[in-house]
Design a protein around this motif. Structure first.
Motif, PDB file in Angstrom:
ATOM      1  N   MET A   1       1.050  -1.481   0.437  1.00 15.50           N
ATOM      2  CA  MET A   1      -0.386  -0.235   0.071  1.00 15.50           C
ATOM      3  C   MET A   1       0.777   1.280  -0.100  1.00 15.50           C
ATOM      4  O   MET A   1      -0.057   2.045  -0.363  1.00 15.50           O
ATOM      5  N   ALA A   2       1.623   1.113   0.719  1.00 19.74           N
ATOM      6  CA  ALA A   2       2.529   2.346   0.598  1.00 19.74           C
ATOM      7  C   ALA A   2       3.342   2.653  -0.992  1.00 19.74           C
ATOM      8  O   ALA A   2       3.232   3.911  -1.535  1.00 19.74           O
ATOM      9  N   LEU A   3       3.413   1.950  -1.328  1.00 24.44           N
ATOM     10  CA  LEU A   3       3.794   2.107  -3.047  1.00 24.44           C
ATOM     11  C   LEU A   3       2.644   2.701  -3.371  1.00 24.44           C
ATOM     12  O   LEU A   3       3.676   3.339  -4.423  1.00 24.44           O
ATOM     13  N   HIS A   4       1.910   2.445  -3.715  1.00 21.59           N
ATOM     14  CA  HIS A   4       0.992   3.235  -4.550  1.00 21.59           C
ATOM     15  C   HIS A   4       0.847   4.535  -3.316  1.00 21.59           C
ATOM     16  O   HIS A   4       0.715   5.299  -5.023  1.00 21.59           O
ATOM     17  N   LYS A   5       0.954   4.712  -2.344  1.00 17.75           N
ATOM     18  CA  LYS A   5       0.902   6.519  -2.184  1.00 17.75           C
ATOM     19  C   LYS A   5       2.440   7.369  -2.419  1.00 17.75           C
ATOM     20  O   LYS A   5       2.027   7.985  -3.295  1.00 17.75           O
ATOM     21  N   ILE A   6       3.020   6.691  -2.919  1.00 15.49           N
ATOM     22  CA  ILE A   6       4.811   7.118  -2.931  1.00 15.49           C
ATOM     23  C   ILE A   6       4.031   7.417  -4.301  1.00 15.49           C
ATOM     24  O   ILE A   6       4.085   8.442  -5.014  1.00 15.49           O
ATOM     25  N   THR A   7       4.122   6.264  -5.187  1.00 17.15           N
ATOM     26  CA  THR A   7       3.312   6.577  -7.045  1.00 17.15           C
ATOM     27  C   THR A   7       1.830   8.021  -7.371  1.00 17.15           C
ATOM     28  O   THR A   7       2.216   8.561  -7.889  1.00 17.15           O
ATOM     29  N   LYS A   8       1.222   7.599  -6.119  1.00 18.77           N
ATOM     30  CA  LYS A   8      -0.335   8.582  -6.511  1.00 18.77           C
ATOM     31  C   LYS A   8       1.250  10.307  -5.930  1.00 18.77           C
ATOM     32  O   LYS A   8       0.861  11.203  -6.612  1.00 18.77           O
ATOM     33  N   ILE A   9       1.641  10.298  -4.982  1.00 17.78           N
ATOM     34  CA  ILE A   9       2.322  11.814  -4.820  1.00 17.78           C
ATOM     35  C   ILE A   9       2.735  11.606  -6.162  1.00 17.78           C
ATOM     36  O   ILE A   9       3.185  13.601  -6.407  1.00 17.78           O
ATOM     37  N   ILE A  10       4.058  10.894  -6.885  1.00 18.38           N
ATOM     38  CA  ILE A  10       4.536  11.418  -7.521  1.00 18.38           C
ATOM     39  C   ILE A  10       3.918  11.801  -8.939  1.00 18.38           C
ATOM     40  O   ILE A  10       4.089  13.086  -9.359  1.00 18.38           O
ATOM     41  N   ALA A  11       3.250  11.383  -9.372  1.00 18.01           N
ATOM     42  CA  ALA A  11       2.056  11.422 -10.284  1.00 18.01           C
ATOM     43  C   ALA A  11       1.391  12.651  -9.741  1.00 18.01           C
ATOM     44  O   ALA A  11       1.439  13.193 -11.115  1.00 18.01           O
ATOM     45  N   LEU A  12       1.031  13.091  -8.837  1.00 17.36           N
ATOM     46  CA  LEU A  12       0.261  14.335  -8.946  1.00 17.36           C
ATOM     47  C   LEU A  12       2.065  16.100  -8.524  1.00 17.36           C
ATOM     48  O   LEU A  12       1.539  17.076  -9.331  1.00 17.36           O
ATOM     49  N   ILE A  13       2.283  15.662  -8.300  1.00 21.09           N
ATOM     50  CA  ILE A  13       3.987  16.529  -8.628  1.00 21.09           C
ATOM     51  C   ILE A  13       4.351  16.773 -10.186  1.00 21.09           C
ATOM     52  O   ILE A  13       4.278  17.793 -11.070  1.00 21.09           O
TER      53      ILE A  13
END
Length: 143
Positions: A1-13
């Motif tokens: 689940m942590a990887l999913h949050k990281i990719t969402k943050i990167i996608a947002l940036i």
């Protein structure tokens, strides 16, 4: 689940960076960009290339991860189906040498690959539309 949050943050940036750079291009205007000889566009293009590389890397990581976690047999069947569509498209495509409007020569092989891409797109579009229609009809008949 942590990887999913990281990719969402990167996608947002990356999305925010894209909007900022798009705004910079729009604010400069077409004539200002033409007059400057594209000066300043190099930085934007390098950022675009970097973002594209990051997205490609992320897609590859998740595809490989999904292949090893999921059913490899179904994945190979899907890859084989796409390869079959490309082969059928290649056989259907005609390759004729021609000239562009700028007077450049398009080779027969390049023309054949362009036709292959078009035929593959048409076949996949028809299959997608047929599967949506089939799914809708199936839902209507099962209720």
């Amino acid at each position: 689940m942590a990887l999913h949050k990281i990719t969402k943050i990167i996608a947002l940036i990356l999305g925010v960076a894209g909007v900022i750079f798009w705004g910079m291009l729009v604010a400069k205007g077409d004539e200002a960009i033409r007059d400057s000889g594209g000066e300043g566009l190099d930085m934007i293009l390098y950022v675009a290339y970097l973002i594209f590389a990051i997205v490609c890397f992320a897609v590859l990581v998740f595809v490989v991860k999904g292949v090893f976690q999921g059913d490899i047999k179904k994945t190979l069947i899907s890859i084989g189906a796409v390869a079959l569509i490309v082969v059928i498209s290649y056989v259907l495509a005609e390759g004729t040498e021609s000239l562009t409007k700028d007077g450049e020569i398009v080779t027969a092989q390049t023309s054949k690959w362009i036709g292959t891409g078009l035929y593959a797109f048409y076949i996949m579009a028809i299959l997608a539309i047929a599967s949506m229609v089939f799914s809708g009809v199936k839902k209507l008949t099962t209720r």
